[in-house]
Design an enzyme around this catalytic site. Structure first.
Site, mmCIF file in Angstrom:
data_model
loop_
_atom_site.group_PDB
_atom_site.id
_atom_site.type_symbol
_atom_site.label_atom_id
_atom_site.label_comp_id
_atom_site.label_asym_id
_atom_site.label_seq_id
_atom_site.Cartn_x
_atom_site.Cartn_y
_atom_site.Cartn_z
ATOM 1 N N LYS A 256 0.845 -1.200 0.000
ATOM 2 C CA LYS A 256 0.000 0.000 0.000
ATOM 3 C C LYS A 256 0.877 1.246 0.000
ATOM 4 O O LYS A 256 1.774 1.365 0.821
ATOM 5 C CB LYS A 256 -0.909 0.002 1.233
ATOM 6 C CG LYS A 256 -2.055 -0.987 1.126
ATOM 7 C CD LYS A 256 -3.031 -0.853 2.292
ATOM 8 C CE LYS A 256 -4.137 -1.880 2.194
ATOM 9 N NZ LYS A 256 -5.109 -1.601 1.115
ATOM 10 N N ARG A 330 -10.533 -11.380 0.469
ATOM 11 C CA ARG A 330 -11.416 -12.349 -0.194
ATOM 12 C C ARG A 330 -10.786 -13.730 -0.240
ATOM 13 O O ARG A 330 -11.495 -14.732 -0.289
ATOM 14 C CB ARG A 330 -11.799 -11.821 -1.591
ATOM 15 C CG ARG A 330 -10.662 -11.668 -2.521
ATOM 16 C CD ARG A 330 -11.007 -10.739 -3.682
ATOM 17 N NE ARG A 330 -10.985 -9.334 -3.301
ATOM 18 C CZ ARG A 330 -11.202 -8.326 -4.130
ATOM 19 N NH1 ARG A 330 -11.479 -8.554 -5.395
ATOM 20 N NH2 ARG A 330 -11.169 -7.077 -3.701
HETATM 21 N N1 BES Z 1 -8.481 -3.828 3.495
HETATM 22 C C1 BES Z 1 -8.550 -3.300 2.184
HETATM 23 C C2 BES Z 1 -9.832 -2.500 1.927
HETATM 24 C C3 BES Z 1 -10.007 -1.222 2.721
HETATM 25 C C4 BES Z 1 -9.593 -0.019 2.182
HETATM 26 C C5 BES Z 1 -10.626 -1.220 3.935
HETATM 27 C C6 BES Z 1 -9.781 1.150 2.883
HETATM 28 C C7 BES Z 1 -10.818 -0.050 4.644
HETATM 29 C C8 BES Z 1 -10.402 1.133 4.105
HETATM 30 C C9 BES Z 1 -8.516 -4.433 1.140
HETATM 31 O O1 BES Z 1 -7.795 -5.554 1.500
HETATM 32 C C10 BES Z 1 -7.905 -3.887 -0.092
HETATM 33 O O2 BES Z 1 -6.752 -3.537 -0.043
HETATM 34 N N2 BES Z 1 -8.670 -3.822 -1.179
HETATM 35 C C11 BES Z 1 -8.216 -3.327 -2.399
HETATM 36 C C12 BES Z 1 -8.702 -4.256 -3.481
HETATM 37 C C13 BES Z 1 -8.065 -4.023 -4.825
HETATM 38 C C14 BES Z 1 -6.602 -4.396 -4.811
HETATM 39 C C15 BES Z 1 -8.803 -4.834 -5.853
HETATM 40 C C16 BES Z 1 -8.793 -1.929 -2.594
HETATM 41 O O3 BES Z 1 -9.928 -1.685 -2.184
HETATM 42 O O4 BES Z 1 -8.081 -1.081 -3.114
HETATM 43 ZN ZN ZN Z 2 -5.725 -5.365 0.981
#
Ligand code: BES
Ligand code: ZN
Ligand code: ZN
Length: 485
Positions: A256, A330
Protein backbone atom coordinates in the site's frame (compact mmCIF):
# COMPACT_ATOMS: atom_id res chain seq x y z
CA UNK A 1 -20.08 2.83 32.71
CA UNK A 2 -22.63 1.46 35.13
CA UNK A 3 -26.38 1.88 34.95
CA UNK A 4 -28.61 1.50 38.02
CA UNK A 5 -32.36 1.61 38.21
CA UNK A 6 -33.83 3.96 40.75
CA UNK A 7 -36.87 6.08 41.48
CA UNK A 8 -36.05 9.56 40.27
CA UNK A 9 -38.15 12.58 41.10
CA UNK A 10 -36.70 15.40 39.03
CA UNK A 11 -38.02 18.08 41.38
CA UNK A 12 -36.30 16.63 44.41
CA UNK A 13 -33.24 14.97 42.96
CA UNK A 14 -29.91 16.08 44.36
CA UNK A 15 -27.46 15.53 41.54
CA UNK A 16 -27.16 16.01 37.80
CA UNK A 17 -30.34 15.16 35.94
CA UNK A 18 -30.81 14.45 32.26
CA UNK A 19 -34.45 14.93 31.37
CA UNK A 20 -35.87 13.64 28.08
CA UNK A 21 -38.61 16.08 27.14
CA UNK A 22 -41.21 14.38 24.93
CA UNK A 23 -44.29 16.52 25.62
CA UNK A 24 -45.50 19.40 27.72
CA UNK A 25 -46.68 17.24 30.60
CA UNK A 26 -42.98 17.53 31.45
CA UNK A 27 -43.51 21.14 32.56
CA UNK A 28 -45.33 19.84 35.62
CA UNK A 29 -42.52 17.62 36.82
CA UNK A 30 -39.47 19.70 35.94
CA UNK A 31 -37.90 21.69 38.78
CA UNK A 32 -38.26 24.91 36.82
CA UNK A 33 -40.01 28.22 37.42
CA UNK A 34 -42.42 29.92 35.03
CA UNK A 35 -39.78 32.07 33.35
CA UNK A 36 -37.49 29.11 32.89
CA UNK A 37 -40.29 27.07 31.33
CA UNK A 38 -41.02 29.92 28.93
CA UNK A 39 -37.34 30.04 28.01
CA UNK A 40 -37.34 26.29 27.46
CA UNK A 41 -40.35 26.58 25.19
CA UNK A 42 -38.70 29.33 23.21
CA UNK A 43 -35.57 27.19 22.74
CA UNK A 44 -37.67 24.21 21.70
CA UNK A 45 -39.48 26.30 19.12
CA UNK A 46 -36.11 27.33 17.71
CA UNK A 47 -34.80 23.75 17.59
CA UNK A 48 -36.99 20.73 18.31
CA UNK A 49 -33.90 18.81 19.45
CA UNK A 50 -32.35 21.55 21.58
CA UNK A 51 -30.42 20.56 24.66
CA UNK A 52 -31.10 23.20 27.30
CA UNK A 53 -28.89 23.30 30.35
CA UNK A 54 -30.02 24.80 33.66
CA UNK A 55 -27.44 25.40 36.32
CA UNK A 56 -28.74 24.05 39.61
CA UNK A 57 -25.56 24.68 41.56
CA UNK A 58 -23.73 22.50 42.34
CA UNK A 59 -25.59 20.32 39.82
CA UNK A 60 -26.99 20.72 36.35
CA UNK A 61 -30.24 19.87 34.68
CA UNK A 62 -29.94 18.86 31.04
CA UNK A 63 -33.27 19.09 29.27
CA UNK A 64 -33.05 17.04 26.08
CA UNK A 65 -35.84 17.92 23.67
CA UNK A 66 -36.89 15.63 20.87
CA UNK A 67 -39.84 15.25 18.55
CA UNK A 68 -41.85 12.35 19.94
CA UNK A 69 -44.26 12.60 16.98
CA UNK A 70 -41.56 11.33 14.62
CA UNK A 71 -41.27 7.58 13.95
CA UNK A 72 -39.60 6.07 16.97
CA UNK A 73 -36.50 4.88 15.07
CA UNK A 74 -35.85 8.49 14.09
CA UNK A 75 -36.29 9.90 17.57
CA UNK A 76 -34.12 7.07 18.85
CA UNK A 77 -31.25 8.16 16.63
CA UNK A 78 -31.78 11.81 17.57
CA UNK A 79 -31.58 10.75 21.20
CA UNK A 80 -28.36 8.74 20.66
CA UNK A 81 -26.82 11.86 19.13
CA UNK A 82 -28.08 14.08 21.93
CA UNK A 83 -26.65 11.57 24.42
CA UNK A 84 -23.26 12.10 22.79
CA UNK A 85 -23.59 15.85 23.26
CA UNK A 86 -24.67 15.55 26.89
CA UNK A 87 -21.88 13.04 27.56
CA UNK A 88 -19.45 15.62 26.16
CA UNK A 89 -20.86 18.32 28.43
CA UNK A 90 -20.62 16.07 31.50
CA UNK A 91 -17.06 15.12 30.59
CA UNK A 92 -16.20 18.78 30.13
CA UNK A 93 -17.31 19.39 33.70
CA UNK A 94 -15.54 16.29 35.00
CA UNK A 95 -18.85 14.91 36.18
CA UNK A 96 -18.95 11.18 36.81
CA UNK A 97 -22.59 10.71 37.79
CA UNK A 98 -25.98 11.61 36.52
CA UNK A 99 -29.61 10.61 36.77
CA UNK A 100 -31.78 10.02 33.69
CA UNK A 101 -35.52 10.45 33.46
CA UNK A 102 -38.13 12.03 31.22
CA UNK A 103 -41.72 12.57 30.24
CA UNK A 104 -43.57 11.71 27.03
CA UNK A 105 -40.82 9.28 26.15
CA UNK A 106 -41.21 5.56 25.51
CA UNK A 107 -38.86 2.90 26.95
CA UNK A 108 -37.20 2.25 23.55
CA UNK A 109 -36.27 5.92 23.34
CA UNK A 110 -34.82 5.94 26.85
CA UNK A 111 -32.86 2.81 25.92
CA UNK A 112 -31.57 4.53 22.77
CA UNK A 113 -30.40 7.49 24.84
CA UNK A 114 -28.62 5.12 27.24
CA UNK A 115 -27.07 3.36 24.27
CA UNK A 116 -25.84 6.72 22.96
CA UNK A 117 -24.30 7.50 26.36
CA UNK A 118 -22.57 4.14 26.49
CA UNK A 119 -21.23 4.31 22.93
CA UNK A 120 -20.19 7.95 23.28
CA UNK A 121 -18.38 7.38 26.55
CA UNK A 122 -16.02 4.89 24.89
CA UNK A 123 -12.41 5.78 24.40
CA UNK A 124 -9.41 3.57 23.75
CA UNK A 125 -7.26 4.28 26.80
CA UNK A 126 -4.90 1.30 26.78
CA UNK A 127 -1.78 3.24 25.87
CA UNK A 128 -2.57 6.52 27.62
CA UNK A 129 -0.52 7.32 30.67
CA UNK A 130 -3.14 9.83 31.68
CA UNK A 131 -6.53 8.16 31.34
CA UNK A 132 -9.39 10.42 30.24
CA UNK A 133 -12.34 10.78 32.59
CA UNK A 134 -15.45 8.68 32.05
CA UNK A 135 -19.05 8.85 33.06
CA UNK A 136 -19.08 6.19 35.75
CA UNK A 137 -22.60 5.98 37.01
CA UNK A 138 -26.01 6.63 35.48
CA UNK A 139 -29.18 6.21 37.54
CA UNK A 140 -32.17 5.50 35.33
CA UNK A 141 -35.78 6.11 36.34
CA UNK A 142 -37.33 2.75 37.17
CA UNK A 143 -40.55 3.17 35.19
CA UNK A 144 -38.66 2.87 31.92
CA UNK A 145 -37.08 -0.54 32.23
CA UNK A 146 -36.68 -3.68 34.29
CA UNK A 147 -33.43 -4.99 35.68
CA UNK A 148 -33.60 -7.87 33.24
CA UNK A 149 -33.97 -5.56 30.22
CA UNK A 150 -31.14 -3.40 31.46
CA UNK A 151 -28.85 -6.40 31.90
CA UNK A 152 -29.56 -7.59 28.36
CA UNK A 153 -28.80 -4.21 26.85
CA UNK A 154 -25.60 -3.85 28.84
CA UNK A 155 -24.49 -7.31 27.70
CA UNK A 156 -24.83 -6.19 24.11
CA UNK A 157 -23.08 -2.87 24.69
CA UNK A 158 -20.18 -4.51 26.49
CA UNK A 159 -19.69 -6.85 23.53
CA UNK A 160 -19.52 -3.79 21.27
CA UNK A 161 -16.96 -2.23 23.60
CA UNK A 162 -14.83 -5.35 23.48
CA UNK A 163 -15.01 -5.41 19.69
CA UNK A 164 -13.82 -1.81 19.56
CA UNK A 165 -10.90 -2.57 21.87
CA UNK A 166 -9.79 -5.47 19.69
CA UNK A 167 -10.01 -3.44 16.50
CA UNK A 168 -8.19 -0.47 18.03
CA UNK A 169 -5.31 -2.62 19.28
CA UNK A 170 -2.36 -2.48 16.87
CA UNK A 171 -0.95 -5.67 15.37
CA UNK A 172 2.16 -5.53 17.54
CA UNK A 173 -0.07 -6.35 20.49
CA UNK A 174 -2.73 -8.37 18.69
CA UNK A 175 -1.51 -10.71 16.02
CA UNK A 176 -3.45 -13.73 14.79
CA UNK A 177 -2.16 -16.02 17.53
CA UNK A 178 -2.95 -13.59 20.33
CA UNK A 179 -6.36 -12.74 18.94
CA UNK A 180 -7.19 -16.45 18.79
CA UNK A 181 -6.03 -16.78 22.43
CA UNK A 182 -8.24 -13.84 23.43
CA UNK A 183 -11.23 -15.36 21.67
CA UNK A 184 -10.63 -18.68 23.43
CA UNK A 185 -10.40 -16.91 26.81
CA UNK A 186 -13.51 -14.85 26.12
CA UNK A 187 -15.50 -17.91 25.10
CA UNK A 188 -14.76 -19.70 28.37
CA UNK A 189 -17.68 -19.86 30.78
CA UNK A 190 -20.00 -18.08 28.37
CA UNK A 191 -21.62 -21.02 26.68
CA UNK A 192 -19.58 -20.50 23.52
CA UNK A 193 -17.42 -23.29 22.11
CA UNK A 194 -14.10 -22.21 20.63
CA UNK A 195 -11.88 -24.28 18.34
CA UNK A 196 -8.59 -22.85 17.16
CA UNK A 197 -6.79 -24.35 14.16
CA UNK A 198 -3.06 -23.68 14.06
CA UNK A 199 -0.90 -23.49 10.95
CA UNK A 200 -0.43 -27.27 10.76
CA UNK A 201 -4.15 -27.90 10.86
CA UNK A 202 -4.77 -25.13 8.31
CA UNK A 203 -2.19 -26.80 6.05
CA UNK A 204 -3.83 -30.18 6.56
CA UNK A 205 -7.17 -28.63 5.58
CA UNK A 206 -5.51 -27.12 2.49
CA UNK A 207 -6.83 -23.64 3.03
CA UNK A 208 -4.77 -22.25 0.18
CA UNK A 209 -6.08 -18.69 0.46
CA UNK A 210 -5.32 -18.25 4.14
CA UNK A 211 -1.90 -19.88 3.77
CA UNK A 212 -0.93 -17.75 0.76
CA UNK A 213 -1.82 -14.48 2.48
CA UNK A 214 0.17 -15.62 5.52
CA UNK A 215 3.30 -16.57 3.55
CA UNK A 216 4.99 -13.19 3.85
CA UNK A 217 4.54 -12.96 7.59
CA UNK A 218 6.62 -14.05 10.61
CA UNK A 219 3.41 -14.67 12.54
CA UNK A 220 1.42 -17.86 12.06
CA UNK A 221 -2.17 -17.81 10.87
CA UNK A 222 -5.09 -19.06 12.92
CA UNK A 223 -8.57 -20.22 12.01
CA UNK A 224 -11.09 -19.81 14.81
CA UNK A 225 -14.52 -21.42 14.98
CA UNK A 226 -16.88 -20.08 17.63
CA UNK A 227 -20.11 -21.92 18.22
CA UNK A 228 -23.15 -20.98 20.26
CA UNK A 229 -25.90 -23.56 20.32
CA UNK A 230 -28.97 -22.81 22.46
CA UNK A 231 -31.03 -25.63 23.93
CA UNK A 232 -33.94 -25.14 21.58
CA UNK A 233 -32.76 -23.32 18.48
CA UNK A 234 -35.41 -21.99 16.09
CA UNK A 235 -33.72 -23.74 13.20
CA UNK A 236 -32.02 -27.11 13.06
CA UNK A 237 -29.34 -25.72 10.78
CA UNK A 238 -26.93 -23.07 12.02
CA UNK A 239 -26.48 -19.52 10.83
CA UNK A 240 -22.87 -19.05 9.71
CA UNK A 241 -21.11 -15.77 10.45
CA UNK A 242 -17.83 -15.25 8.64
CA UNK A 243 -15.49 -12.37 9.50
CA UNK A 244 -12.40 -11.02 7.76
CA UNK A 245 -9.51 -11.21 10.20
CA UNK A 246 -6.58 -9.53 8.49
CA UNK A 247 -4.70 -8.43 11.58
CA UNK A 248 -2.76 -5.93 9.49
CA UNK A 249 -3.02 -5.22 5.79
CA UNK A 250 0.23 -3.89 4.31
CA UNK A 251 -1.04 -4.91 0.88
CA UNK A 252 1.67 -7.59 0.67
CA UNK A 253 4.02 -7.35 -2.33
CA UNK A 254 1.50 -4.99 -3.93
CA UNK A 255 2.32 -2.82 -0.98
CA UNK A 256 0.00 0.00 0.00
CA UNK A 257 1.47 3.36 -1.02
CA UNK A 258 1.60 6.70 0.83
CA UNK A 259 -0.72 6.78 3.79
CA UNK A 260 -3.07 4.10 2.46
CA UNK A 261 -1.58 1.69 4.98
CA UNK A 262 -2.60 3.78 7.92
CA UNK A 263 -5.49 2.41 10.00
CA UNK A 264 -5.06 -1.07 8.48
CA UNK A 265 -4.92 -2.53 12.00
CA UNK A 266 -8.69 -2.31 11.58
CA UNK A 267 -8.71 -4.90 8.78
CA UNK A 268 -9.77 -7.56 11.27
CA UNK A 269 -12.94 -5.66 12.19
CA UNK A 270 -15.14 -8.21 10.40
CA UNK A 271 -13.79 -11.02 12.57
CA UNK A 272 -14.10 -8.93 15.74
CA UNK A 273 -17.67 -7.99 14.77
CA UNK A 274 -18.79 -11.57 14.16
CA UNK A 275 -17.13 -12.85 17.35
CA UNK A 276 -18.87 -10.09 19.30
CA UNK A 277 -22.25 -10.98 17.79
CA UNK A 278 -21.81 -14.59 18.93
CA UNK A 279 -20.82 -13.47 22.44
CA UNK A 280 -23.78 -11.08 22.65
CA UNK A 281 -26.25 -13.72 21.46
CA UNK A 282 -24.86 -16.21 23.95
CA UNK A 283 -24.91 -13.72 26.83
CA UNK A 284 -28.59 -13.07 26.21
CA UNK A 285 -29.42 -16.64 25.29
CA UNK A 286 -31.01 -15.87 21.94
CA UNK A 287 -32.54 -19.05 20.50
CA UNK A 288 -30.39 -19.10 17.35
CA UNK A 289 -27.66 -21.60 16.59
CA UNK A 290 -24.63 -19.58 15.48
CA UNK A 291 -21.23 -20.59 14.20
CA UNK A 292 -18.60 -17.96 13.47
CA UNK A 293 -15.69 -18.71 11.14
CA UNK A 294 -12.76 -16.39 11.60
CA UNK A 295 -9.67 -16.69 9.38
CA UNK A 296 -6.85 -14.71 11.01
CA UNK A 297 -3.52 -13.57 9.60
CA UNK A 298 -1.64 -10.42 8.82
CA UNK A 299 -0.63 -9.67 5.24
CA UNK A 300 3.04 -8.77 4.78
CA UNK A 301 5.54 -8.60 1.93
CA UNK A 302 8.27 -10.55 3.75
CA UNK A 303 9.79 -14.00 3.33
CA UNK A 304 8.27 -16.06 0.61
CA UNK A 305 5.34 -13.67 0.27
CA UNK A 306 2.75 -14.69 -2.29
CA UNK A 307 2.88 -12.74 -5.51
CA UNK A 308 0.67 -11.55 -8.32
CA UNK A 309 0.46 -14.32 -10.97
CA UNK A 310 0.51 -17.04 -8.31
CA UNK A 311 -2.28 -19.57 -8.67
CA UNK A 312 -3.79 -20.80 -5.43
CA UNK A 313 -5.83 -23.89 -4.75
CA UNK A 314 -8.51 -23.04 -2.23
CA UNK A 315 -10.13 -25.27 0.42
CA UNK A 316 -12.91 -26.33 -1.96
CA UNK A 317 -10.52 -27.02 -4.86
CA UNK A 318 -11.27 -23.83 -6.79
CA UNK A 319 -8.11 -22.40 -8.38
CA UNK A 320 -7.54 -18.66 -8.08
CA UNK A 321 -5.20 -16.46 -10.06
CA UNK A 322 -3.73 -13.71 -7.92
CA UNK A 323 -3.93 -10.39 -9.74
CA UNK A 324 -3.14 -8.21 -6.77
CA UNK A 325 -1.91 -9.31 -3.34
CA UNK A 326 -3.77 -6.41 -1.75
CA UNK A 327 -7.05 -8.17 -2.55
CA UNK A 328 -6.19 -10.55 0.30
CA UNK A 329 -9.38 -10.43 2.34
CA UNK A 330 -11.42 -12.35 -0.19
CA UNK A 331 -8.77 -15.08 -0.29
CA UNK A 332 -8.96 -15.86 3.41
CA UNK A 333 -12.75 -15.43 3.46
CA UNK A 334 -13.17 -17.81 0.53
CA UNK A 335 -11.61 -20.63 2.52
CA UNK A 336 -13.74 -19.79 5.55
CA UNK A 337 -16.97 -19.69 3.54
CA UNK A 338 -16.15 -22.93 1.73
CA UNK A 339 -15.29 -24.60 5.03
CA UNK A 340 -18.58 -23.42 6.59
CA UNK A 341 -20.58 -24.81 3.66
CA UNK A 342 -18.69 -28.09 3.66
CA UNK A 343 -18.80 -28.86 7.37
CA UNK A 344 -21.89 -27.11 8.77
CA UNK A 345 -24.50 -26.95 6.03
CA UNK A 346 -25.73 -23.55 7.28
CA UNK A 347 -29.18 -22.20 6.47
CA UNK A 348 -27.62 -18.82 5.70
CA UNK A 349 -24.11 -17.35 5.57
CA UNK A 350 -23.43 -13.74 6.42
CA UNK A 351 -19.96 -12.31 6.20
CA UNK A 352 -18.59 -8.98 7.39
CA UNK A 353 -15.40 -7.64 5.90
CA UNK A 354 -13.48 -4.40 5.48
CA UNK A 355 -13.11 -5.53 1.92
CA UNK A 356 -12.87 -2.66 -0.54
CA UNK A 357 -11.92 0.99 -0.71
CA UNK A 358 -14.50 1.13 -3.51
CA UNK A 359 -17.29 0.63 -0.94
CA UNK A 360 -16.12 3.73 0.92
CA UNK A 361 -15.93 5.72 -2.30
CA UNK A 362 -19.44 4.61 -3.26
CA UNK A 363 -21.37 5.34 -0.06
CA UNK A 364 -18.93 7.01 2.31
CA UNK A 365 -19.02 6.28 6.02
CA UNK A 366 -22.77 6.13 6.48
CA UNK A 367 -23.65 2.51 5.97
CA UNK A 368 -22.83 -0.98 4.85
CA UNK A 369 -22.59 -2.09 1.21
CA UNK A 370 -24.59 -5.31 1.13
CA UNK A 371 -25.04 -8.00 -1.51
CA UNK A 372 -26.97 -11.25 -1.55
CA UNK A 373 -27.24 -14.49 -3.44
CA UNK A 374 -30.44 -16.51 -2.84
CA UNK A 375 -31.10 -14.54 0.36
CA UNK A 376 -33.42 -11.75 -0.69
CA UNK A 377 -35.84 -12.10 2.22
CA UNK A 378 -33.13 -12.19 4.84
CA UNK A 379 -31.49 -9.09 3.37
CA UNK A 380 -34.83 -7.28 3.31
CA UNK A 381 -35.29 -8.08 6.99
CA UNK A 382 -31.76 -6.86 7.69
CA UNK A 383 -32.55 -3.62 5.90
CA UNK A 384 -35.61 -3.07 8.07
CA UNK A 385 -33.92 -3.79 11.39
CA UNK A 386 -30.90 -1.82 10.18
CA UNK A 387 -33.03 1.26 9.70
CA UNK A 388 -34.49 0.73 13.15
CA UNK A 389 -31.15 0.57 14.96
CA UNK A 390 -29.56 3.06 12.52
CA UNK A 391 -26.88 0.72 11.30
CA UNK A 392 -27.98 0.83 7.70
CA UNK A 393 -27.36 -1.29 4.68
CA UNK A 394 -27.76 -0.58 1.00
CA UNK A 395 -27.99 -3.40 -1.48
CA UNK A 396 -25.61 -3.47 -4.44
CA UNK A 397 -26.57 -5.47 -7.52
CA UNK A 398 -25.28 -8.98 -8.03
CA UNK A 399 -26.12 -9.36 -11.74
CA UNK A 400 -24.64 -12.31 -13.58
CA UNK A 401 -22.62 -10.01 -15.84
CA UNK A 402 -20.28 -9.28 -12.94
CA UNK A 403 -19.31 -12.97 -12.83
CA UNK A 404 -17.61 -12.49 -16.20
CA UNK A 405 -15.26 -9.90 -14.70
CA UNK A 406 -13.54 -12.39 -12.40
CA UNK A 407 -13.06 -15.20 -14.90
CA UNK A 408 -9.39 -16.03 -15.34
CA UNK A 409 -7.26 -17.10 -18.33
CA UNK A 410 -5.15 -19.46 -16.25
CA UNK A 411 -7.35 -20.49 -13.32
CA UNK A 412 -11.04 -20.87 -12.46
CA UNK A 413 -11.36 -17.32 -11.21
CA UNK A 414 -9.12 -14.38 -10.33
CA UNK A 415 -9.02 -12.25 -7.21
CA UNK A 416 -9.69 -8.89 -8.89
CA UNK A 417 -11.89 -7.64 -11.68
CA UNK A 418 -11.53 -4.35 -13.54
CA UNK A 419 -11.33 -0.86 -12.05
CA UNK A 420 -15.11 -0.55 -12.04
CA UNK A 421 -17.56 -2.13 -9.57
CA UNK A 422 -14.76 -3.30 -7.27
CA UNK A 423 -17.08 -3.82 -4.31
CA UNK A 424 -19.37 -6.04 -6.34
CA UNK A 425 -16.67 -8.17 -7.97
CA UNK A 426 -15.19 -8.73 -4.50
CA UNK A 427 -18.62 -9.89 -3.33
CA UNK A 428 -19.03 -12.05 -6.41
CA UNK A 429 -15.69 -13.70 -5.72
CA UNK A 430 -16.94 -14.68 -2.25
CA UNK A 431 -20.37 -15.76 -3.48
CA UNK A 432 -18.62 -18.36 -5.66
CA UNK A 433 -17.58 -20.20 -2.51
CA UNK A 434 -21.03 -20.08 -0.88
CA UNK A 435 -22.27 -22.27 -3.74
CA UNK A 436 -25.99 -22.99 -3.28
CA UNK A 437 -26.14 -21.78 0.31
CA UNK A 438 -28.08 -18.51 0.77
CA UNK A 439 -25.43 -15.89 1.19
CA UNK A 440 -25.17 -12.26 2.33
CA UNK A 441 -22.03 -10.17 2.05
CA UNK A 442 -21.44 -7.04 4.12
CA UNK A 443 -18.63 -4.75 3.03
CA UNK A 444 -18.04 -2.72 6.21
CA UNK A 445 -14.96 -0.82 4.96
CA UNK A 446 -16.68 2.55 5.38
CA UNK A 447 -18.03 2.08 8.85
CA UNK A 448 -15.80 -0.23 10.89
CA UNK A 449 -13.26 2.43 11.70
CA UNK A 450 -13.75 6.19 11.62
CA UNK A 451 -10.77 8.42 10.89
CA UNK A 452 -12.43 11.12 12.91
CA UNK A 453 -15.27 11.27 15.40
CA UNK A 454 -18.66 10.64 13.79
CA UNK A 455 -21.71 11.41 15.94
CA UNK A 456 -21.51 9.15 19.00
CA UNK A 457 -18.50 7.23 17.68
CA UNK A 458 -15.10 8.44 18.79
CA UNK A 459 -12.24 8.34 16.29
CA UNK A 460 -11.30 4.69 15.75
CA UNK A 461 -13.22 1.44 15.87
CA UNK A 462 -17.01 1.68 15.95
CA UNK A 463 -18.35 -1.83 16.41
CA UNK A 464 -20.76 -0.95 13.59
CA UNK A 465 -22.86 -3.92 12.52
CA UNK A 466 -23.11 -5.67 15.88
CA UNK A 467 -26.35 -3.94 16.86
CA UNK A 468 -27.72 -4.62 13.39
CA UNK A 469 -26.94 -8.33 13.46
CA UNK A 470 -28.10 -8.67 17.05
CA UNK A 471 -31.42 -7.00 16.19
CA UNK A 472 -31.70 -9.36 13.22
CA UNK A 473 -31.17 -12.38 15.46
CA UNK A 474 -33.84 -11.10 17.82
CA UNK A 475 -36.30 -11.45 14.99
CA UNK A 476 -35.19 -15.04 14.48
CA UNK A 477 -38.68 -16.49 14.34
CA UNK A 478 -39.22 -14.32 11.27
CA UNK A 479 -35.70 -15.17 10.20
CA UNK A 480 -36.56 -18.84 10.10
CA UNK A 481 -39.34 -18.10 7.64
CA UNK A 482 -36.97 -15.93 5.65
CA UNK A 483 -34.31 -18.51 5.07
CA UNK A 484 -36.67 -21.39 4.45
CA UNK A 485 -38.92 -19.88 1.82
N1 BES B 1 -8.48 -3.83 3.50
C1 BES B 1 -8.55 -3.30 2.18
C2 BES B 1 -9.83 -2.50 1.93
C3 BES B 1 -10.01 -1.22 2.72
C4 BES B 1 -9.59 -0.02 2.18
C5 BES B 1 -10.63 -1.22 3.94
C6 BES B 1 -9.78 1.15 2.88
C7 BES B 1 -10.82 -0.05 4.64
C8 BES B 1 -10.40 1.13 4.11
C9 BES B 1 -8.52 -4.43 1.14
O1 BES B 1 -7.80 -5.55 1.50
C10 BES B 1 -7.90 -3.89 -0.09
O2 BES B 1 -6.75 -3.54 -0.04
N2 BES B 1 -8.67 -3.82 -1.18
C11 BES B 1 -8.22 -3.33 -2.40
C12 BES B 1 -8.70 -4.26 -3.48
C13 BES B 1 -8.07 -4.02 -4.83
C14 BES B 1 -6.60 -4.40 -4.81
C15 BES B 1 -8.80 -4.83 -5.85
C16 BES B 1 -8.79 -1.93 -2.59
O3 BES B 1 -9.93 -1.68 -2.18
O4 BES B 1 -8.08 -1.08 -3.11
ZN1 ZN C 1 -5.73 -5.36 0.98
ZN1 ZN D 1 -7.63 -5.92 3.55
Amino acid sequence: MRFDIKEIVAREYEGNVIFLYGNEVADRVLPLGKKELEYLKMRREGDANAIVVFDRLPYKLYVVNFDSEKPSSESQETLRRSADKVAGMLRGERQKETALTGEGVIPEEVAAFMEGLFLADYSFDRYKNEKPGHLEHVYVEQKFLSGEELARSVNLWECIEQCRNWVNTPVMDLNAERFADELRETAKGRGVGCTVFDKKKIQALRMGGLLAVNQGSVDEPRFVVLEYKPEQPVDDRPLALVGKGVMYDTGGLNIKPDNYMQEMKSDMAGAATMASVVFAAAANKLPVHLVAFLPLTDSRPGFNAYAADDVLRMYDGTTVEVINTDAEGRLILADAIAYAVDKYDPSLIIDAATLTGAAVRAIGTYGIAAMQQDAENALNLLRIVGNQVYERIVEFPFWKEYDELIKSEVADIKNCGIAQAGTITAGKFLAHFAKKCPYIHFDIAGVAYFSKKQEYYAQGASGYGIRLLYAFLQTCDILKKCVNV
